[in-house]
Design a protein around this motif. Structure first.
Motif, PDB file in Angstrom:
ATOM      1  N   ASP A   1       3.295  -3.205  -2.812  1.00 28.89           N
ATOM      2  CA  ASP A   1       3.133  -2.879  -1.386  1.00 28.89           C
ATOM      3  C   ASP A   1       1.884  -3.544  -0.801  1.00 28.89           C
ATOM      4  O   ASP A   1       1.929  -4.078   0.312  1.00 28.89           O
ATOM      5  CB  ASP A   1       3.066  -1.363  -1.174  1.00 28.89           C
ATOM      6  CG  ASP A   1       4.438  -0.716  -1.184  1.00 28.89           C
ATOM      7  OD1 ASP A   1       5.426  -1.398  -0.838  1.00 28.89           O
ATOM      8  OD2 ASP A   1       4.522   0.475  -1.536  1.00 28.89           O
TER       9      ASP A   1
ATOM     10  N   LYS B   1       2.649  -7.232  -0.534  1.00 29.67           N
ATOM     11  CA  LYS B   1       3.626  -7.432   0.555  1.00 29.67           C
ATOM     12  C   LYS B   1       2.929  -7.413   1.900  1.00 29.67           C
ATOM     13  O   LYS B   1       3.155  -8.291   2.747  1.00 29.67           O
ATOM     14  CB  LYS B   1       4.699  -6.344   0.475  1.00 29.67           C
ATOM     15  CG  LYS B   1       5.608  -6.220   1.684  1.00 29.67           C
ATOM     16  CD  LYS B   1       6.540  -5.037   1.540  1.00 29.67           C
ATOM     17  CE  LYS B   1       5.884  -3.716   1.722  1.00 29.67           C
ATOM     18  NZ  LYS B   1       5.622  -3.272   3.054  1.00 29.67           N
ATOM     19  N   ASP B   2       2.071  -6.436   2.105  1.00 32.65           N
ATOM     20  CA  ASP B   2       1.366  -6.315   3.387  1.00 32.65           C
ATOM     21  C   ASP B   2       0.364  -7.450   3.597  1.00 32.65           C
ATOM     22  O   ASP B   2       0.263  -7.989   4.694  1.00 32.65           O
ATOM     23  CB  ASP B   2       0.658  -4.963   3.474  1.00 32.65           C
ATOM     24  CG  ASP B   2       1.638  -3.797   3.509  1.00 32.65           C
ATOM     25  OD1 ASP B   2       2.834  -4.010   3.812  1.00 32.65           O
ATOM     26  OD2 ASP B   2       1.205  -2.667   3.217  1.00 32.65           O
ATOM     27  N   LYS B   3      -0.353  -7.815   2.558  1.00 35.21           N
ATOM     28  CA  LYS B   3      -1.374  -8.863   2.686  1.00 35.21           C
ATOM     29  C   LYS B   3      -0.762 -10.223   3.005  1.00 35.21           C
ATOM     30  O   LYS B   3      -1.296 -10.987   3.811  1.00 35.21           O
ATOM     31  CB  LYS B   3      -2.211  -8.960   1.412  1.00 35.21           C
ATOM     32  CG  LYS B   3      -3.321  -9.994   1.516  1.00 35.21           C
ATOM     33  CD  LYS B   3      -4.269  -9.904   0.346  1.00 35.21           C
ATOM     34  CE  LYS B   3      -5.325 -10.975   0.407  1.00 35.21           C
ATOM     35  NZ  LYS B   3      -6.475 -10.630   1.173  1.00 35.21           N
ATOM     36  N   TYR B   4       0.371 -10.534   2.391  1.00 34.62           N
ATOM     37  CA  TYR B   4       0.984 -11.854   2.545  1.00 34.62           C
ATOM     38  C   TYR B   4       2.246 -11.843   3.411  1.00 34.62           C
ATOM     39  O   TYR B   4       2.964 -12.831   3.457  1.00 34.62           O
ATOM     40  CB  TYR B   4       1.253 -12.470   1.173  1.00 34.62           C
ATOM     41  CG  TYR B   4      -0.032 -12.713   0.425  1.00 34.62           C
ATOM     42  CD1 TYR B   4      -0.854 -13.781   0.763  1.00 34.62           C
ATOM     43  CD2 TYR B   4      -0.456 -11.844  -0.570  1.00 34.62           C
ATOM     44  CE1 TYR B   4      -2.058 -13.990   0.103  1.00 34.62           C
ATOM     45  CE2 TYR B   4      -1.660 -12.054  -1.238  1.00 34.62           C
ATOM     46  CZ  TYR B   4      -2.454 -13.123  -0.890  1.00 34.62           C
ATOM     47  OH  TYR B   4      -3.650 -13.329  -1.544  1.00 34.62           O
ATOM     48  N   GLN B   5       2.520 -10.721   4.055  1.00 39.76           N
ATOM     49  CA  GLN B   5       3.634 -10.569   4.988  1.00 39.76           C
ATOM     50  C   GLN B   5       4.967 -11.008   4.366  1.00 39.76           C
ATOM     51  O   GLN B   5       5.655 -11.892   4.857  1.00 39.76           O
ATOM     52  CB  GLN B   5       3.359 -11.347   6.277  1.00 39.76           C
ATOM     53  CG  GLN B   5       2.111 -10.860   6.979  1.00 39.76           C
ATOM     54  CD  GLN B   5       1.724 -11.708   8.163  1.00 39.76           C
ATOM     55  OE1 GLN B   5       2.227 -12.805   8.357  1.00 39.76           O
ATOM     56  NE2 GLN B   5       0.807 -11.186   8.969  1.00 39.76           N
ATOM     57  N   LEU B   6       5.308 -10.356   3.275  1.00 37.55           N
ATOM     58  CA  LEU B   6       6.542 -10.627   2.547  1.00 37.55           C
ATOM     59  C   LEU B   6       7.433  -9.403   2.586  1.00 37.55           C
ATOM     60  O   LEU B   6       6.978  -8.297   2.894  1.00 37.55           O
ATOM     61  CB  LEU B   6       6.225 -10.966   1.083  1.00 37.55           C
ATOM     62  CG  LEU B   6       5.324 -12.164   0.821  1.00 37.55           C
ATOM     63  CD1 LEU B   6       4.923 -12.206  -0.646  1.00 37.55           C
ATOM     64  CD2 LEU B   6       6.013 -13.445   1.221  1.00 37.55           C
ATOM     65  N   SER B   7       8.693  -9.587   2.234  1.00 38.66           N
ATOM     66  CA  SER B   7       9.569  -8.436   2.059  1.00 38.66           C
ATOM     67  C   SER B   7       9.217  -7.790   0.715  1.00 38.66           C
ATOM     68  O   SER B   7       8.578  -8.415  -0.142  1.00 38.66           O
ATOM     69  CB  SER B   7      11.038  -8.866   2.061  1.00 38.66           C
ATOM     70  OG  SER B   7      11.352  -9.582   0.874  1.00 38.66           O
TER      71      SER B   7
ATOM     72  N   GLU C   1      10.690  -9.885  -2.175  1.00 41.59           N
ATOM     73  CA  GLU C   1       9.933 -11.111  -2.443  1.00 41.59           C
ATOM     74  C   GLU C   1       8.638 -10.801  -3.186  1.00 41.59           C
ATOM     75  O   GLU C   1       8.285 -11.471  -4.156  1.00 41.59           O
ATOM     76  CB  GLU C   1       9.600 -11.828  -1.135  1.00 41.59           C
ATOM     77  CG  GLU C   1      10.786 -12.434  -0.430  1.00 41.59           C
ATOM     78  CD  GLU C   1      10.456 -12.906   0.975  1.00 41.59           C
ATOM     79  OE1 GLU C   1      11.047 -13.917   1.410  1.00 41.59           O
ATOM     80  OE2 GLU C   1       9.607 -12.272   1.645  1.00 41.59           O
ATOM     81  N   ALA C   2       7.936  -9.781  -2.725  1.00 42.75           N
ATOM     82  CA  ALA C   2       6.677  -9.394  -3.353  1.00 42.75           C
ATOM     83  C   ALA C   2       6.920  -8.892  -4.776  1.00 42.75           C
ATOM     84  O   ALA C   2       6.159  -9.232  -5.694  1.00 42.75           O
ATOM     85  CB  ALA C   2       5.972  -8.332  -2.517  1.00 42.75           C
TER      86      ALA C   2
END
Length: 128
Positions: A91, A94-100, A103-104
């Motif tokens: 999570d 995902k938030d840091k790199y703006q991924l789903s 994907e993360a």
């Protein structure tokens, strides 16, 4: 009723338990940063049993292994504090790199697998 995707398959249960596992840094490892925002993790290795003369005369043995982590790897390393589980780290990633999430999850779990194989991380599973 569609039986092709049952809710509690062994594979799905394995993923759930994997997401609740806690990655922990190797306590015997030492780290140092370099000028390129990379982290060098040094892990001691055990001498293989087959390393005796005459083999040891020809095959070099290094008592430590260095694993270089780039900026992303360094961030993942810092998140592996033994308190966060894999899902929490996914999570954060995902938030840091703006991924789903998917994907993360793929990136983080593949990276963790490589770090475990290199002796840098261990994964602690809950008894439940």
């Amino acid at each position: 009723m569609d039986k092709s995707h049952p809710k509690n398959t062994p594979q799905r249960q394995n993923w759930r338990s994997m997401l609740k596992a806690r990655p922990v840094r190797n306590t015997a490892a030492t780290t140092r940063e370099n000028d390129e925002n990379q982290l060098c993790v040094v892990v001691k290795t055990q001498k293989p049993r087959y390393m005796f003369p005459p083999i040891s005369w020809f095959v070099p043995y290094n008592p430590q292994r260095e694993v270089i982590l780039d900026g992303v790897g360094k961030q993942l390393w810092l998140w592996c504090d033994g308190q966060r589980d894999v899902e929490e780290i996914i999570d954060l990633f995902k938030d840091k790199y703006q991924l789903s999430f998917h994907e993360a999850k793929t990136g983080v779990t593949d990276y963790f697998k490589k770090l475990v194989q290199r002796g840098v991380l261990a994964v602690v599973m809950d008894k439940d």
